[in-house]
Design a protein around this motif. Structure first.
Motif, PDB file in Angstrom:
ATOM      1  N   ALA A 335       1.014  -1.547   0.160  1.00 47.10           N
ATOM      2  CA  ALA A 335       0.098   0.557   0.042  1.00 47.10           C
ATOM      3  C   ALA A 335       1.071   1.717  -0.078  1.00 47.10           C
ATOM      4  CB  ALA A 335      -0.882  -0.254   1.047  1.00 47.10           C
ATOM      5  N   GLU A 336       2.168   1.144   0.603  1.00 45.10           N
ATOM      6  CA  GLU A 336       2.604   2.753   0.998  1.00 45.10           C
ATOM      7  C   GLU A 336       3.718   3.007  -0.723  1.00 45.10           C
ATOM      8  OE1 GLU A 336       7.048   3.597   2.867  1.00 45.10           O
ATOM      9  OE2 GLU A 336       6.072   1.732   3.524  1.00 45.10           O
ATOM     10  N   LYS A 337       3.786   1.997  -1.345  1.00 42.87           N
ATOM     11  CA  LYS A 337       3.947   1.774  -2.605  1.00 42.87           C
ATOM     12  C   LYS A 337       3.816   2.380  -3.666  1.00 42.87           C
ATOM     13  CE  LYS A 337       6.497  -0.610  -6.541  1.00 42.87           C
ATOM     14  NZ  LYS A 337       6.000   1.082  -7.031  1.00 42.87           N
ATOM     15  N   ILE A 338       2.057   2.245  -3.433  1.00 38.44           N
ATOM     16  CA  ILE A 338       1.543   2.795  -4.340  1.00 38.44           C
ATOM     17  C   ILE A 338       0.893   4.170  -4.128  1.00 38.44           C
ATOM     18  CG2 ILE A 338      -1.046   2.575  -5.172  1.00 38.44           C
ATOM     19  CD1 ILE A 338      -1.087  -0.980  -5.023  1.00 38.44           C
ATOM     20  N   LEU A 339       0.716   4.580  -2.939  1.00 33.86           N
ATOM     21  CA  LEU A 339       0.165   5.573  -1.995  1.00 33.86           C
ATOM     22  C   LEU A 339       1.012   6.689  -2.717  1.00 33.86           C
ATOM     23  CD1 LEU A 339      -1.582   4.554   1.087  1.00 33.86           C
ATOM     24  CD2 LEU A 339      -2.693   6.076  -1.119  1.00 33.86           C
ATOM     25  N   LYS A 340       2.755   6.676  -2.150  1.00 34.87           N
ATOM     26  CA  LYS A 340       3.969   7.387  -3.226  1.00 34.87           C
ATOM     27  C   LYS A 340       3.876   7.441  -4.305  1.00 34.87           C
ATOM     28  CE  LYS A 340       6.321   6.696   1.558  1.00 34.87           C
ATOM     29  NZ  LYS A 340       7.992   6.580   1.923  1.00 34.87           N
ATOM     30  N   ASP A 341       3.457   6.700  -5.231  1.00 33.90           N
ATOM     31  CA  ASP A 341       3.614   6.986  -6.627  1.00 33.90           C
ATOM     32  C   ASP A 341       2.609   7.787  -6.383  1.00 33.90           C
ATOM     33  OD1 ASP A 341       5.536   5.130  -7.068  1.00 33.90           O
ATOM     34  OD2 ASP A 341       4.412   3.069  -7.172  1.00 33.90           O
ATOM     35  N   LEU A 342       1.464   7.564  -5.915  1.00 32.11           N
ATOM     36  CA  LEU A 342       0.319   7.796  -6.376  1.00 32.11           C
ATOM     37  C   LEU A 342       0.633  10.192  -5.759  1.00 32.11           C
ATOM     38  CD1 LEU A 342      -3.235   6.625  -5.264  1.00 32.11           C
ATOM     39  CD2 LEU A 342      -2.419   6.741  -7.255  1.00 32.11           C
ATOM     40  N   LEU A 343       1.037   9.960  -4.418  1.00 30.25           N
ATOM     41  CA  LEU A 343       1.371  11.476  -4.552  1.00 30.25           C
ATOM     42  C   LEU A 343       2.147  11.949  -5.367  1.00 30.25           C
ATOM     43  CD1 LEU A 343       1.804  11.640  -0.622  1.00 30.25           C
ATOM     44  CD2 LEU A 343      -0.251  12.687  -1.682  1.00 30.25           C
ATOM     45  N   LYS A 344       3.042  11.459  -6.100  1.00 29.68           N
ATOM     46  CA  LYS A 344       4.117  12.037  -6.787  1.00 29.68           C
ATOM     47  C   LYS A 344       3.347  12.631  -8.200  1.00 29.68           C
ATOM     48  CE  LYS A 344       8.158   8.622  -6.382  1.00 29.68           C
ATOM     49  NZ  LYS A 344       9.155   7.041  -6.929  1.00 29.68           N
ATOM     50  N   ASP A 345       2.706  12.055  -8.918  1.00 32.61           N
ATOM     51  CA  ASP A 345       1.556  12.013  -9.486  1.00 32.61           C
ATOM     52  C   ASP A 345       0.750  13.426  -9.240  1.00 32.61           C
ATOM     53  OD1 ASP A 345       2.463  10.214 -11.376  1.00 32.61           O
ATOM     54  OD2 ASP A 345       1.388   8.970 -10.938  1.00 32.61           O
ATOM     55  N   TYR A 346      -0.663  13.270  -7.835  1.00 36.18           N
ATOM     56  CA  TYR A 346      -1.441  14.432  -7.312  1.00 36.18           C
ATOM     57  C   TYR A 346      -0.289  15.178  -5.849  1.00 36.18           C
ATOM     58  CZ  TYR A 346      -4.056  11.309 -10.504  1.00 36.18           C
ATOM     59  OH  TYR A 346      -5.080  11.658 -11.795  1.00 36.18           O
ATOM     60  N   PRO A 347       0.715  15.508  -6.068  1.00 41.69           N
ATOM     61  CA  PRO A 347       1.843  16.002  -5.078  1.00 41.69           C
ATOM     62  C   PRO A 347       0.198  17.192  -3.830  1.00 41.69           C
ATOM     63  CG  PRO A 347       2.214  17.551  -6.794  1.00 41.69           C
ATOM     64  CD  PRO A 347       0.863  16.139  -7.512  1.00 41.69           C
ATOM     65  N   GLY A 348       0.379  16.853  -2.426  1.00 42.84           N
ATOM     66  CA  GLY A 348      -0.529  17.080  -1.749  1.00 42.84           C
ATOM     67  C   GLY A 348      -1.931  16.688  -1.490  1.00 42.84           C
ATOM     68  N   ARG A 349      -2.117  16.088  -2.981  1.00 40.48           N
ATOM     69  CA  ARG A 349      -3.805  15.402  -2.449  1.00 40.48           C
ATOM     70  C   ARG A 349      -3.573  14.239  -0.978  1.00 40.48           C
ATOM     71  NH1 ARG A 349      -7.724  15.731  -5.798  1.00 40.48           N
ATOM     72  NH2 ARG A 349      -9.941  14.587  -4.991  1.00 40.48           N
ATOM     73  N   ILE A 350      -4.959  15.697  -0.432  1.00 41.06           N
ATOM     74  CA  ILE A 350      -5.114  14.875   1.289  1.00 41.06           C
ATOM     75  C   ILE A 350      -5.624  13.330   1.585  1.00 41.06           C
ATOM     76  CG2 ILE A 350      -6.362  15.292   3.325  1.00 41.06           C
ATOM     77  CD1 ILE A 350      -6.965  18.588   1.859  1.00 41.06           C
ATOM     78  N   THR A 351      -6.322  13.010   0.584  1.00 43.61           N
ATOM     79  CA  THR A 351      -6.975  11.287   1.061  1.00 43.61           C
ATOM     80  C   THR A 351      -5.782  10.076   0.993  1.00 43.61           C
ATOM     81  OG1 THR A 351      -9.026  11.987  -0.002  1.00 43.61           O
ATOM     82  CG2 THR A 351      -8.405  10.108  -0.570  1.00 43.61           C
ATOM     83  N   PHE A 352      -4.789  10.775  -0.913  1.00 39.87           N
ATOM     84  CA  PHE A 352      -3.633   9.995  -0.271  1.00 39.87           C
ATOM     85  C   PHE A 352      -2.645  10.689   0.804  1.00 39.87           C
ATOM     86  CE2 PHE A 352      -3.961  10.945  -5.612  1.00 39.87           C
ATOM     87  CZ  PHE A 352      -4.794   9.451  -5.519  1.00 39.87           C
ATOM     88  N   GLN A 353      -2.373  11.420   0.574  1.00 41.55           N
ATOM     89  CA  GLN A 353      -2.007  11.983   2.430  1.00 41.55           C
ATOM     90  C   GLN A 353      -2.063  10.817   3.281  1.00 41.55           C
ATOM     91  OE1 GLN A 353      -1.909  16.335   2.043  1.00 41.55           O
ATOM     92  NE2 GLN A 353       0.644  16.202   1.912  1.00 41.55           N
ATOM     93  N   VAL A 354      -3.329  10.856   3.998  1.00 48.27           N
ATOM     94  CA  VAL A 354      -3.902  10.689   4.910  1.00 48.27           C
ATOM     95  C   VAL A 354      -3.628   9.115   5.172  1.00 48.27           C
ATOM     96  CG1 VAL A 354      -6.596  10.386   6.355  1.00 48.27           C
ATOM     97  CG2 VAL A 354      -5.488  13.135   5.439  1.00 48.27           C
ATOM     98  N   THR A 355      -3.699   8.853   3.978  1.00 46.73           N
ATOM     99  CA  THR A 355      -4.005   7.055   4.247  1.00 46.73           C
ATOM    100  C   THR A 355      -2.548   6.726   3.835  1.00 46.73           C
ATOM    101  OG1 THR A 355      -6.043   7.472   1.902  1.00 46.73           O
ATOM    102  CG2 THR A 355      -4.895   5.135   2.622  1.00 46.73           C
ATOM    103  N   LEU A 356      -1.496   7.540   3.501  1.00 44.14           N
ATOM    104  CA  LEU A 356      -0.529   7.182   3.530  1.00 44.14           C
ATOM    105  C   LEU A 356      -0.013   7.058   4.599  1.00 44.14           C
ATOM    106  CD1 LEU A 356       2.954   6.481   2.840  1.00 44.14           C
ATOM    107  CD2 LEU A 356       3.111   8.392   1.795  1.00 44.14           C
ATOM    108  N   ALA A 357      -0.405   8.604   5.486  1.00 40.86           N
ATOM    109  CA  ALA A 357      -0.188   7.978   7.078  1.00 40.86           C
ATOM    110  C   ALA A 357      -0.282   6.896   7.830  1.00 40.86           C
ATOM    111  CB  ALA A 357      -0.633   9.597   7.813  1.00 40.86           C
ATOM    112  N   GLU A 358      -1.565   6.419   7.952  1.00 44.47           N
ATOM    113  CA  GLU A 358      -2.167   5.912   8.205  1.00 44.47           C
ATOM    114  C   GLU A 358      -1.049   4.353   8.109  1.00 44.47           C
ATOM    115  OE1 GLU A 358      -6.747   3.069   7.877  1.00 44.47           O
ATOM    116  OE2 GLU A 358      -5.920   4.778   6.504  1.00 44.47           O
TER     117      GLU A 358
END
Length: 491
Positions: A335-358
């Motif tokens: 999950a971490e790998k996917i979320l960090k890749d998503l944040l590269k494409d959508y930097p600052g997206r709150i939903t991705f950040q919160v789920t990555l922190a989870e």
């Protein structure tokens, strides 16, 4: 720590309703708008059921929901629902705009709006509404019922039975809103059952009014009015697939082919333009899809297929759903790998950040999770999901005092959310602040309708707080307030 004093609730059960109506009050600000062809409903105190009484009923409904049915407390889901509803609210002629959102943990299609501004939705509505336009149409329709005060108007027509029948009617609507309609009715004995059945089933005229108000709201807020007949058609198909048995929603909202045709004709009269779903809707829907999957592993398989097909869901939501599914299946590194890749494409997206922190918190990388949420909060001050996840990450990382501070501020801002008071109590316990534990638990018990338990907790806090300190004085004042309210409620 200074806590906002939440309104006290009516005592356990429904016997204290009449007294409670005079106690549980809410402020309503009148809103003036252009005249319409819909009936005028009058203002506060203009009939048997005043705005203040509606507010008391709403509080009783919330209390019953907390005690009787599982809820989805996912902060990302609740934040999205609140954002969508408040996008509609400026175009609703509501006198009371202090709305409370509830997400019921059920995979059936249902939504409800009850007096006092309580808006509820089942998780199943997210599952079945494939577009944001369809989902928004149900919310607009429910707001239409509040705008037209349909429940209050029906109660006013039952004046000859009030206030004796009011408690029974309230019990029926509470249980029918959160379970099956027949369950609500079955709890009411004797002649009240027919009256409650009449109260719960909106008439066809009520439904047409709510449709008309809802369609206007949708168009004004930038949603596609076509979403309403499309969602109604989905409900009709689902009902047919169930062998003609009415969906939970349709048991209280009668739906006919004529009504679908009418809403479609009305929707076609609005100016034609392009409408796009928000990405956030599909991200939240992906979370719900994982929640209701048969197993986390099945959810992983499902979203892997969606990612491969490219056409099943908007691409970011398919990848995000896979990350959420992997986290549910205890594959946090995946999950971490996917979320960090998503944040590269959508930097600052709150939903991705919160789920990555989870996810990082699950991996015991709490310092990284806290840093991520601290930075996100600097960019988005006051954001509910970020603050909630920050509290969770701090608590998991044994930063008890700071976690208690975060939860305490959340409890101040969202005093109606019982589970935040429980989290605050746990954090205060971890920080060895026993007085704080008792104070937080007292507020939790109040929200659950158990005033006696709340008083016991506050007496414990009073005994443990040093006399003469500000904390002792605050606890004493709160104890006096609740004790007085309980005595008034019993008279």
């Amino acid at each position: 720590m200074n806590h906002v004093l939440v309104p006290h609730f009516c005592r356990k059960g429904l016997l204290g309703l009449t007294a409670g109506l005079a106690i549980c009050l809410a402020t309503a600000t009148p809103v003036f708008a252009e005249d319409s062809n819909l009936p005028s409903l009058g203002g506060v105190g203009g009939g048997l059921i005043s705005e203040q009484q509606e507010a008391a009923i709403g509080q009783q409904v919330l209390q019953s929901i907390r005690r009787s049915t599982p809820e989805i407390g996912d902060p990302l889901v609740l934040d999205y629902l609140s954002t969508l509803v408040h996008r509609l609210v400026p175009y609703a002629q509501l006198q009371n705009r202090d709305l409370k959102m509830v997400v019921i943990d059920s995979d059936e299609i249902n939504a409800f709006a009850v007096p006092g501004g309580v808006i509820g939705v089942n998780g199943g509505l997210f599952l079945n509404a494939k577009t944001e336009q369809e989902f928004a149409s149900v919310m607009a329709h429910e707001l239409g019922h509040l705008v037209q005060r349909h429940f209050a108007r029906r109660m006013e027509r039952q004046e000859q039975n009030a206030p004796l029948a009011m408690a029974g009617m309230l019990a029926g609507i509470i249980l029918s809103a959160v379970t099956k309609s027949d369950v609500g009715i079955a709890t009411i004995a004797g002649s009240q059952a027919a009256a409650v059945q009449n109260m719960l089933q909106y008439s066809r005229a009520n439904e047409r009014e709510a449709d008309r108000v809802g369609l206007d709201m949708l168009e004004a807020a930038g949603f596609d009015p076509e979403g309403m007949p499309e969602m109604f058609e989905i409900m009709m198909r689902q009902s047919r697939l169930q062998g003609g048995e009415a969906l939970e929603y349709l048991q209280t909202h009668p739906l006919t082919e004529n009504r679908i045709a009418d809403t479609r004709n009305r929707a076609n009269q609005y100016p034609q333009r392009e409408y796009d779903d928000s990405l956030e809707y599909h991200l939240v829907r992906a979370r719900i899809m994982v929640h209701y999957a048969q197993t986390p592993e099945k959810a992983v398989e499902m979203f892997q297929e969606y990612v491969g097909r490219k056409d099943a869901l908007p691409p970011p939501s398919a990848r995000y759903g896979l990350a959420v599914a992997k986290l549910a299946a205890d594959d946090a590194p995946g999950a971490e790998k996917i979320l960090k890749d998503l944040l590269k494409d959508y930097p600052g997206r709150i939903t991705f950040q919160v789920t990555l922190a989870e996810t990082l918190t699950r991996e015991k990388k709490t310092d990284e999770a806290i840093a991520l949420m601290d930075e996100a909060l600097r960019r988005n001050p006051g954001n509910y999901p970020i603050r909630y996840q920050l509290g969770d990450s701090l608590y998991a990382g044994n930063h008890a005092q700071r976690a208690a501070e975060v939860y305490g501020k959340l409890a101040n801002d969202y005093p109606e959310k019982a589970y935040i008071w429980l989290k605050l109590s746990d954090a205060e316990g971890q920080a060895r602040n026993i007085v704080g534990v008792h104070r937080a638990r007292a507020e939790y018990y109040l929200l659950m309708g158990d005033q006696e338990a709340a008083i016991r907790q506050l007496r414990e806090a009073q005994n443990k707080a040093p006399p003469g300190t500000p904390t002792h004085e605050i606890v004493t004042q709160r104890l006096s307030q609740i004790t007085r309210a309980m005595h008034e409620d019993q008279q």
